[in-house]
Scaffold this motif. Sequence first.
Motif, PDB file in Angstrom:
ATOM      1  N   HIS A  26      -8.784 -14.966  -0.420  1.00  0.00           N
ATOM      2  CA  HIS A  26      -9.048 -15.092   1.491  1.00  0.00           C
ATOM      3  C   HIS A  26      -7.123 -14.885   2.308  1.00  0.00           C
ATOM      4  CE1 HIS A  26     -10.965 -16.039   5.195  1.00  0.00           C
ATOM      5  NE2 HIS A  26     -10.062 -16.975   4.989  1.00  0.00           N
ATOM      6  N   PRO A  27      -6.956 -14.105   3.183  1.00  0.00           N
ATOM      7  CA  PRO A  27      -8.366 -12.982   4.353  1.00  0.00           C
ATOM      8  C   PRO A  27      -8.408 -11.915   2.705  1.00  0.00           C
ATOM      9  CG  PRO A  27      -6.128 -12.714   4.957  1.00  0.00           C
ATOM     10  CD  PRO A  27      -5.432 -14.328   3.764  1.00  0.00           C
ATOM     11  N   PRO A  28      -9.608 -10.989   2.914  1.00  0.00           N
ATOM     12  CA  PRO A  28      -9.872  -9.474   2.620  1.00  0.00           C
ATOM     13  C   PRO A  28      -8.504  -9.099   2.247  1.00  0.00           C
ATOM     14  CG  PRO A  28     -11.581 -10.668   3.743  1.00  0.00           C
ATOM     15  CD  PRO A  28     -10.666 -11.999   4.145  1.00  0.00           C
ATOM     16  N   GLY A  29      -9.023  -8.857   1.146  1.00  0.00           N
ATOM     17  CA  GLY A  29      -7.274  -7.744   1.186  1.00  0.00           C
ATOM     18  C   GLY A  29      -5.576  -7.506   1.062  1.00  0.00           C
ATOM     19  N   ALA A  30      -5.511  -9.562   1.343  1.00  0.00           N
ATOM     20  CA  ALA A  30      -4.267  -9.576   1.393  1.00  0.00           C
ATOM     21  C   ALA A  30      -3.833  -9.595  -0.179  1.00  0.00           C
ATOM     22  CB  ALA A  30      -4.530 -11.528   1.150  1.00  0.00           C
ATOM     23  N   GLY A  31      -2.511  -9.848  -0.456  1.00  0.00           N
ATOM     24  CA  GLY A  31      -2.130  -9.150  -1.729  1.00  0.00           C
ATOM     25  C   GLY A  31      -1.201 -10.380  -2.151  1.00  0.00           C
ATOM     26  N   SER A  32      -0.101 -10.374  -3.078  1.00  0.00           N
ATOM     27  CA  SER A  32       0.179 -11.825  -3.878  1.00  0.00           C
ATOM     28  C   SER A  32       1.437 -12.738  -3.025  1.00  0.00           C
ATOM     29  CB  SER A  32       0.287 -11.185  -5.240  1.00  0.00           C
ATOM     30  OG  SER A  32       2.169 -10.308  -5.036  1.00  0.00           O
ATOM     31  N   ASP A  33       1.620 -12.017  -2.444  1.00  0.00           N
ATOM     32  CA  ASP A  33       2.833 -12.585  -1.176  1.00  0.00           C
ATOM     33  C   ASP A  33       1.543 -13.437  -0.052  1.00  0.00           C
ATOM     34  OD1 ASP A  33       4.637 -12.075  -2.400  1.00  0.00           O
ATOM     35  OD2 ASP A  33       4.982 -10.637  -1.557  1.00  0.00           O
ATOM     36  N   ASP A  34       0.633 -12.605   0.535  1.00  0.00           N
ATOM     37  CA  ASP A  34       0.454 -13.540   1.855  1.00  0.00           C
ATOM     38  C   ASP A  34      -1.602 -13.593   1.489  1.00  0.00           C
ATOM     39  OD1 ASP A  34      -0.925 -10.548   1.986  1.00  0.00           O
ATOM     40  OD2 ASP A  34      -0.031 -10.312   3.409  1.00  0.00           O
ATOM     41  N   PHE A  35      -2.211 -14.399   0.322  1.00  0.00           N
ATOM     42  CA  PHE A  35      -2.958 -14.516   0.453  1.00  0.00           C
ATOM     43  C   PHE A  35      -3.321 -16.251   0.502  1.00  0.00           C
ATOM     44  CE2 PHE A  35      -1.856 -14.830  -4.092  1.00  0.00           C
ATOM     45  CZ  PHE A  35      -1.709 -16.122  -4.564  1.00  0.00           C
TER      46      PHE A  35
END
Length: 191
Positions: A26-35
């Motif tokens: 979360h958010p959907p599609g987030a990567g390791s720097d912005d989940f």
Amino acid sequence: MIIRLSDCPSQPWKNGLGSTREMAVHPPGAGSDDFLWRVSIAEVDSAAPFSRFPGIDRQIALLDGNGFTMTLDDGRIHPLTTPFAPFAFAGETKVAVNLVDGPTRDFNLMVRREHARGEVLVWRGPGTHEPDPSSVLVYCARSVIYSAEGPLHAGDAWRPSSASPVQLHLQHGALALVVRIERYAPGRSRT
């Protein structure tokens, strides 16, 4: 919504020394720097150190295998050898791993500590459970759990798709790991 582990592709750890299957982010599609939060199932088949995630609170629980010993850079040594017993640690901690006896699989929750707090609870069956509003994922670790959307078998997860109350029915021998996330109010953070 039911998530099948078999539908979650294997991907390398952030440090490239292992593999994991992301079940939800979360958010959907987030990567390791912005989940905000992330749940994954990791395969640990060597004594490779864990990836470091600054600013992230982590919880880990053994699913399969004999486990491993975690040596943390703050001097703590934690044997992750009891199945389904969550252990919390900071993501920026350097963690060395020594396998007890062969490969293992573990359940991982990562939460960005500046914005939210997370926890992993254990439900043991049989019985009916109603997830509270902060529950974002229920992982079936053993046996079968029935939801209104169909059965969850070991390795499957369920995510609520509405704010309406729901009931999950754990069969004999069932065990679930429940992820709860509490976001901080706007303008407030833990730090």
